[in-house]
Design an enzyme around this catalytic site. Structure first.
Site, short mmCIF file in Angstrom:
data_model
loop_
_atom_site.label_atom_id
_atom_site.label_comp_id
_atom_site.label_asym_id
_atom_site.label_seq_id
_atom_site.Cartn_x
_atom_site.Cartn_y
_atom_site.Cartn_z
N MET A 24 0.83 -1.20 0.00
CA MET A 24 0.00 0.00 0.00
C MET A 24 0.87 1.26 0.00
O MET A 24 0.39 2.35 0.31
CB MET A 24 -0.93 0.00 1.21
CG MET A 24 -1.87 -1.21 1.21
SD MET A 24 -3.42 -0.94 2.08
CE MET A 24 -2.83 -0.57 3.71
N GLY A 30 11.05 -2.29 5.55
CA GLY A 30 10.29 -3.55 5.52
C GLY A 30 9.85 -3.87 4.10
O GLY A 30 10.05 -4.99 3.59
N HIS A 31 9.24 -2.90 3.43
CA HIS A 31 8.83 -3.10 2.04
C HIS A 31 10.05 -3.40 1.15
O HIS A 31 10.02 -4.30 0.31
CB HIS A 31 8.16 -1.83 1.49
CG HIS A 31 6.90 -1.43 2.20
ND1 HIS A 31 6.84 -0.34 3.02
CD2 HIS A 31 5.67 -1.98 2.23
CE1 HIS A 31 5.62 -0.22 3.51
NE2 HIS A 31 4.89 -1.20 3.05
N GLN A 55 -10.07 -2.94 2.50
CA GLN A 55 -9.55 -3.49 3.75
C GLN A 55 -9.58 -2.51 4.92
O GLN A 55 -9.09 -2.81 6.00
CB GLN A 55 -8.14 -4.06 3.55
CG GLN A 55 -7.04 -3.05 3.35
CD GLN A 55 -5.72 -3.76 3.05
OE1 GLN A 55 -5.53 -4.37 2.00
NE2 GLN A 55 -4.78 -3.68 3.98
N GLN A 146 -2.24 -12.13 8.36
CA GLN A 146 -2.41 -11.95 6.91
C GLN A 146 -1.67 -13.06 6.16
O GLN A 146 -2.20 -13.60 5.17
CB GLN A 146 -1.86 -10.58 6.51
CG GLN A 146 -1.83 -10.33 5.02
CD GLN A 146 -1.54 -8.87 4.71
OE1 GLN A 146 -2.42 -8.03 4.82
NE2 GLN A 146 -0.30 -8.55 4.35
N LEU A 177 8.97 -1.82 11.86
CA LEU A 177 8.69 -0.74 10.93
C LEU A 177 7.26 -0.86 10.42
O LEU A 177 6.76 -1.95 10.16
CB LEU A 177 9.65 -0.80 9.73
CG LEU A 177 11.13 -0.59 10.01
CD1 LEU A 177 11.89 -0.42 8.70
CD2 LEU A 177 11.38 0.60 10.90
N SER A 178 6.60 0.27 10.30
CA SER A 178 5.23 0.31 9.78
C SER A 178 4.99 1.68 9.20
O SER A 178 5.48 2.69 9.72
CB SER A 178 4.23 0.04 10.91
OG SER A 178 2.94 0.46 10.52
N SER A 179 4.21 1.72 8.12
CA SER A 179 3.86 3.02 7.52
C SER A 179 3.13 3.89 8.52
O SER A 179 3.12 5.11 8.41
CB SER A 179 2.98 2.80 6.29
OG SER A 179 3.61 1.91 5.40
#
Ligand code: AMP
Length: 272
Positions: A24, A30-31, A55, A146, A177-179
């Site tokens: 996304m 991470g990505h 979602q 997920q 890590l997260s957006s």
């Protein structure tokens, strides 16, 4: 890096049988780690960048989800990505009358707190698999449930591809890590790493305790986190395959957690 904006153009690509990373956007390490692993294993890599409205729940952060497309394209190009599928229209998602629902795995934990979330994920990932037609697809273990849902969907719907689940990339203090981490206030950011610290404490404790005593350790951690200012949605030790509460310490176990800090919701997990 070739940017594709329409389904028609995506479908008219020659079949590459390459690697695929659904995202996304708002890329972080991470990505990028998924993209690099895909590039190491496949000569051709496609990444999708689509903030999937299916979602998000009605009271969730769809409108304020971070968007930084141009920067994302540059980061993906540096990671060796060949094709970026970034559809402009939401029609292809919102018009779908078909929904993919993976029974059993999707109504617990994240699914219980985010009703419909995993149907939205599974539906869009199934559509993306059909558009991209990859040989390998890459997902982060950061989103542990997920991964279980996608594994089951791929098995049940006979998608002809292989799945790769990749380790969680963390900040030096342990925060995954997260957006969404950018929403954390400086004070909350300082506290956020305690979530992973508590997972580490539990994993260590569980190795030395019979499974019957795990629930009191989980209660202790919930109390600790609450004192630090977290609102814990769930914290549990579950069977890695079924996601049911673990009753047998000889089986692979994952500790999973979701907790809110201010207006930011964090999720994380750790193998015992
Ligand atoms: P998202 O853009 O949040 O939908 O994430 C796209 C993919 O990146 C998913 O497979 C995530 O599990 C994965 N991902 C997100 N954060 C991390 C992380 N910290 N480490 C590894 N993979 C991640």
């Amino acid at each position: 890096l070739k940017v594709i904006r329409t389904l028609e153009e995506m479908l008219s690509q020659p079949p590459h049988q390459g690697g695929f990373v659904p995202t996304m956007g708002a890329f972080h390490e991470g990505h990028l780690s998924l993209m690099r692993q895909a590039k190491a294993e496949c000569s051709h890599v496609t990444v999708s960048l689509y903030v999937n409205p299916l979602q998000f729940g009605p009271n969730e952060d769809l409108a304020r989800y971070p968007r930084q497309e141009e920067l994302d394209f540059r980061m993906a190009a540096d990671a060796g990505v060949d094709v970026m599928f970034a559809p402009r229209s939401d029609e292809w998602a919102l018009a779908s009358k078909t929904s993919v629902s993976v029974r059993g795995l999707t109504d617990v934990w994240e699914g219980a707190f985010r009703p419909g979330h995993f149907d939205g994920v599974a539906t869009i990932v199934a559509k993306l698999f059909n558009l991209v037609r990859p040989r390998m697809a890459y997902f982060g273990l950061k989103d542990f449930q997920q991964c279980a849902v996608i594994r089951q969907m791929v098995a049940d719907l006979d998608f002809p591809l292989q799945l790769r689940f990749c380790d969680t990339i963390r900040e030096t203090d342990g925060l995954a890590l997260s957006s969404r981490n950018r929403y954390l206030s400086p004070d909350d950011r300082a506290v956020a790493a305690k979530l992973f610290a508590e997972l580490l404490r539990l994993a260590e404790a569980f190795r030395n305790l019979p499974v019957t005593e795990w629930s009191s350790e989980l209660e202790k951690s919930i109390a600790t986190l609450s004192e630090l200012g977290f609102m814990v949605d769930y914290l549990a030790a579950v069977d890695k395959e079924t996601l049911q509460i673990q009753q047998d310490s000889s089986k692979p176990t994952q500790i999973i957690v979701a907790a809110r800090l201010g207006s930011t919701r964090l999720i994380d997990n750790l193998a015992v």
